[in-house]
Design a protein around this motif. Sequence first.
Motif, PDB file in Angstrom:
ATOM      1  N   ARG A 107      -6.675  -3.810  14.688  1.00 57.05           N
ATOM      2  CA  ARG A 107      -6.678  -4.431  13.358  1.00 57.05           C
ATOM      3  C   ARG A 107      -7.394  -5.788  13.369  1.00 57.05           C
ATOM      4  N   ASP A 111      -1.954  -0.634  14.177  1.00 57.29           N
ATOM      5  CA  ASP A 111      -3.399  -0.544  14.383  1.00 57.29           C
ATOM      6  C   ASP A 111      -3.758  -1.559  15.463  1.00 57.29           C
ATOM      7  N   THR A 159      -1.138  -7.978   4.857  1.00 55.94           N
ATOM      8  CA  THR A 159      -1.479  -7.048   5.939  1.00 55.94           C
ATOM      9  C   THR A 159      -1.488  -5.638   5.354  1.00 55.94           C
ATOM     10  N   PRO A 160      -2.674  -5.097   5.069  1.00 56.72           N
ATOM     11  CA  PRO A 160      -2.730  -3.739   4.520  1.00 56.72           C
ATOM     12  C   PRO A 160      -2.046  -2.736   5.451  1.00 56.72           C
ATOM     13  N   GLU A 161      -1.273  -1.850   4.881  1.00 53.93           N
ATOM     14  CA  GLU A 161      -0.536  -0.829   5.627  1.00 53.93           C
ATOM     15  C   GLU A 161       0.234  -1.445   6.799  1.00 53.93           C
ATOM     16  N   PRO A 162       1.141  -2.359   6.509  1.00 53.41           N
ATOM     17  CA  PRO A 162       1.854  -3.048   7.592  1.00 53.41           C
ATOM     18  C   PRO A 162       2.737  -2.134   8.434  1.00 53.41           C
ATOM     19  N   GLU A 163       3.082  -0.972   7.916  1.00 48.98           N
ATOM     20  CA  GLU A 163       3.928  -0.047   8.669  1.00 48.98           C
ATOM     21  C   GLU A 163       3.126   0.733   9.723  1.00 48.98           C
ATOM     22  N   VAL A 164       1.804   0.640   9.672  1.00 47.78           N
ATOM     23  CA  VAL A 164       0.931   1.345  10.605  1.00 47.78           C
ATOM     24  C   VAL A 164       0.562   0.417  11.762  1.00 47.78           C
ATOM     25  N   PRO A 215       2.265  -6.116   2.142  1.00 53.90           N
ATOM     26  CA  PRO A 215       1.046  -5.301   2.041  1.00 53.90           C
ATOM     27  C   PRO A 215      -0.148  -6.030   1.429  1.00 53.90           C
ATOM     28  N   ASN A 270       4.181  -9.181   6.876  1.00 58.57           N
ATOM     29  CA  ASN A 270       4.177  -7.740   6.652  1.00 58.57           C
ATOM     30  C   ASN A 270       4.138  -7.367   5.178  1.00 58.57           C
TER      31      ASN A 270
END
Length: 144
Positions: free
Chosen positions: A109, A106, A99-104, A96, A94
């Motif tokens: 992905r 997707d 994993t880009p934008e790990p809080e989102v 960033p 997680n």
Amino acid sequence: MNAVHVLYDLAAHPKYFEEIREEVREVAREDRGWQKTSYARLRKLDSFMKESWRFNPPSMLSYYRVMQENHVLSDGTELPKGSHICMPVNMIQNDPEITPEPEVFDGLRYCKYRQRQGEGHLHQFATTEKNLLNFGHGKYACPG
């Protein structure tokens, strides 16, 4: 555990339901039912499962080991014999930068990643990756 989380995440993110459902219908229609190879073609479902797994990992830490002898890491950190060590696998996957934008959440992905040049066979739920470590990686990986 993962199957339950997939169902919870599908309920929490219903926008993916029809798209995944249509993919299942299309593959079943094309294959005139289910064949052994049908499952590998469910890329959206596979991606959703992997994203759910990333959001709901089986453990925050992994690779629990007890040092059998003294060891010095490349940065000078000493690990004496008998020390208990582990890796923060959830923090790694997680990050960033990994994993880009790990809080989102997707759900597609990994399906998108598989569309990149030369990566069509990568990023599957049951394959290992050097930065998604819940299954391990390398010769000691356990994807199942």
